[in-house]
Design a protein around this motif. Structure first.
Motif, short mmCIF file in Angstrom:
data_model
loop_
_atom_site.label_atom_id
_atom_site.label_comp_id
_atom_site.label_asym_id
_atom_site.label_seq_id
_atom_site.Cartn_x
_atom_site.Cartn_y
_atom_site.Cartn_z
N GLN A 153 19.76 31.19 15.73
CA GLN A 153 19.39 30.21 14.70
C GLN A 153 19.61 28.78 15.19
OE1 GLN A 153 21.14 30.94 10.84
NE2 GLN A 153 20.73 33.14 10.96
N GLN A 154 20.71 28.56 15.89
CA GLN A 154 20.98 27.21 16.37
C GLN A 154 19.98 26.80 17.43
OE1 GLN A 154 22.23 24.97 14.85
NE2 GLN A 154 24.32 24.48 15.42
N ARG A 155 19.52 27.74 18.25
CA ARG A 155 18.49 27.41 19.25
C ARG A 155 17.13 27.16 18.60
NH1 ARG A 155 18.63 32.06 23.25
NH2 ARG A 155 20.12 33.06 21.85
N VAL A 156 16.84 27.84 17.49
CA VAL A 156 15.64 27.51 16.71
C VAL A 156 15.75 26.08 16.19
CG1 VAL A 156 14.34 28.02 14.60
CG2 VAL A 156 15.14 29.90 16.04
N ALA A 157 16.94 25.72 15.72
CA ALA A 157 17.16 24.36 15.21
C ALA A 157 16.99 23.32 16.31
CB ALA A 157 18.55 24.24 14.59
N ILE A 158 17.40 23.65 17.52
CA ILE A 158 17.19 22.73 18.65
C ILE A 158 15.70 22.57 18.92
CG2 ILE A 158 17.54 22.39 21.13
CD1 ILE A 158 20.24 23.84 20.82
N ALA A 159 14.96 23.69 18.92
CA ALA A 159 13.51 23.62 19.13
C ALA A 159 12.85 22.77 18.05
CB ALA A 159 12.92 25.03 19.14
N ARG A 160 13.30 22.91 16.81
CA ARG A 160 12.75 22.09 15.71
C ARG A 160 13.01 20.61 15.97
NH1 ARG A 160 15.69 22.69 10.12
NH2 ARG A 160 17.26 21.69 11.43
N ALA A 161 14.20 20.28 16.46
CA ALA A 161 14.54 18.88 16.74
C ALA A 161 13.72 18.32 17.89
CB ALA A 161 16.02 18.76 17.05
N LEU A 162 13.27 19.20 18.80
CA LEU A 162 12.57 18.75 20.00
C LEU A 162 11.07 18.61 19.81
CD1 LEU A 162 14.33 20.83 22.81
CD2 LEU A 162 14.78 18.47 22.11
N ILE A 163 10.52 19.13 18.71
CA ILE A 163 9.06 19.16 18.59
C ILE A 163 8.47 17.76 18.46
CG2 ILE A 163 8.87 19.42 16.07
CD1 ILE A 163 6.72 21.66 16.76
N GLN A 164 9.28 16.77 18.08
CA GLN A 164 8.79 15.40 18.05
C GLN A 164 8.94 14.68 19.39
OE1 GLN A 164 9.82 12.87 14.63
NE2 GLN A 164 10.71 14.66 13.66
N SER A 165 9.42 15.38 20.41
CA SER A 165 9.67 14.80 21.73
C SER A 165 10.59 13.58 21.64
CB SER A 165 8.34 14.41 22.42
OG SER A 165 7.52 15.53 22.58
N PRO A 166 11.78 13.76 21.07
CA PRO A 166 12.69 12.62 20.91
C PRO A 166 13.30 12.18 22.24
CG PRO A 166 13.82 14.63 20.31
CD PRO A 166 12.40 15.01 20.60
N GLN A 167 13.70 10.92 22.30
CA GLN A 167 14.44 10.41 23.46
C GLN A 167 15.93 10.72 23.33
OE1 GLN A 167 13.81 6.23 24.08
NE2 GLN A 167 11.64 6.35 23.59
N ILE A 168 16.39 10.83 22.08
CA ILE A 168 17.81 10.99 21.77
C ILE A 168 17.97 12.23 20.89
CG2 ILE A 168 19.82 9.92 20.66
CD1 ILE A 168 18.24 7.20 20.99
N LEU A 169 18.99 13.04 21.20
CA LEU A 169 19.29 14.20 20.38
C LEU A 169 20.72 14.07 19.86
CD1 LEU A 169 18.47 16.98 19.24
CD2 LEU A 169 19.39 18.01 21.34
N LEU A 170 20.87 14.10 18.54
CA LEU A 170 22.18 14.04 17.89
C LEU A 170 22.53 15.44 17.39
CD1 LEU A 170 21.65 10.82 15.70
CD2 LEU A 170 22.40 10.98 18.09
N ALA A 171 23.72 15.92 17.73
CA ALA A 171 24.13 17.28 17.36
C ALA A 171 25.47 17.22 16.63
CB ALA A 171 24.24 18.16 18.60
N ASP A 172 25.45 17.60 15.35
CA ASP A 172 26.65 17.53 14.52
C ASP A 172 27.33 18.90 14.51
OD1 ASP A 172 28.62 16.82 12.78
OD2 ASP A 172 27.33 16.49 11.06
#
Length: 242
Positions: A153-172
Motif C-alpha cells: 500500500q505504501q508503494r502504491v502511495a509513492i506511485a500516486r505521489a510520482l504521477i505528477q513528476s514532482p521535483q520534491i517528495l515529502l514523506a510523513d
C-alpha cells in the motif's frame, strides 16, 4: 537554477496552548536540489508540522517559505504544489479502489473539472501502470488496495505521489506501522528515487539507525526549533531515541 529548492526563514505557527508555545517556534533551514533529508525529534517537536507547511497544509503565522525561489502565498500555492509529491502517514489511499485507480488519483490536483469528468485517458493509465511496475506491483494493479499488504500500500502511495513528476517528495513517517521487511522496501524505494532520479526527498522518521542508513542529512527538532542540522552518520552518538 536556485541554490536551494526549499528555504524556510523564521517559521512560526499559531500558539498551541497544549504545548505552551507555537508548534514551530522560529525554524530556519535550507535544502538543496537532490538532497535526502530526514526530520527527527520527539513527539510534538514539530516534524510533521514542518513537513506539511511546505505544501501549505499548515498555516504559518510568521516567516516565509520559498520553493524554487517562489515565495509561498495563496496566489502561488497551486503552482508550488505541482512540483511537490506528498506521501502521507499510512498512505492515505482509498481502500475500495484498485491500486491503479489510487495512482491515477494523483493526477486530480492538476486537472480541470471538465478533464476530471471525462475520466482518465490512455496515456494516464499507461503512466500509472509504469509507475506500479517500477514499484514491483504490476501484478497488483487491479487489486483493491484493501487487499494489499502495508508495504505494498505504501508503494502504491509513492506511485500516486510520482504521477505528477514532482521535483520534491515529502514523506510523513512512511514506515510507521510496517514490519522490518516492508520498511526496508519502502526506504529502498525512496533511496532509489534519490540516487537514480536525483529527486529531493524530505522524510519524517523516528529511527536513528534507518536515518543513518538511507539519508544524507538530518534536521533534528526540539520544542519547535532546530537543534541539529548535519550529517546522519554520527546521530546515534549525539542523540538518544528520537
Amino acid at each position: 537554477m536556485h541554490d536551494y529548492v526549499i528555504e524556510c526563514q523564521n517559521l512560526e505557527t499559531a500558539y498551541a496552548a497544549s504545548l505552551n508555545r507555537p508548534i514551530l517556534n522560529g525554524i530556519n533551514c535550507q535544502i538543496k536540489q537532490g538532497e535526502f533529508v530526514v526530520l527527527l525529534g520527539l513527539n510534538g517537536a514539530g516534524k510533521s508540522t514542518l513537513l506539511r507547511s511546505l505544501v501549505g497544509l499548515v498555516p504559518i503565522e510568521r516567516g516565509t517559505i520559498q520553493i524554487n525561489g517562489v515565495t509561498m502565498n495563496p496566489r502561488t500555492l497551486t503552482a508550488i504544489r505541482r512540483d511537490i509529491g506528498m506521501l502521507f502517514q499510512g498512505g492515505g489511499l482509498i481502500r475500495q479502489l484498485s491500486a491503479i485507480d489510487n495512482v491515477l488519483c494523483g493526477c486530480l490536483g492538476v486537472r480541470t473539472t471538465w478533464q476530471t469528468l471525462w475520466g482518465f485517458g490512455k496515456r494516464d493509465r499507461l503512466l500509472a501502470l509504469k509507475l506500479l511496475e517500477q514499484m514491483g506491483l504490476s501484478e497488483q494493479a487491479d487489486q483493491k488496495t484493501a487487499q494489499l499488504s502495508g508495504g505494498q500500500q505504501q508503494r502504491v502511495a509513492i506511485a500516486r505521489a510520482l504521477i505528477q513528476s514532482p521535483q520534491i517528495l515529502l514523506a510523513d513517517e512512511p514506515i510507521t506501522g510496517l514490519d522490518v521487511i516492508a520498511s526496508q522496501q519502502v526506504m529502498q524505494t525512496l533511496a532509489k528515487l534519490h540516487s537514480q532520479q536525483g529527486m529531493t526527498i524530505i522524510s519524517v522518521l523516528h529511527d536513528l539507525r534507518i536515518a543513518a542508513e538511507y539519508a544524507q542529512r538530518a534536521i533534528v527538532l526540539e520544542a519547535g526549533r532546530v537543534v541539529y542540522d548535519g550529517p546522519c552518520n554520527n546521530l546515534q552518538a549525539q542523540f538518544s531515541q528520537v
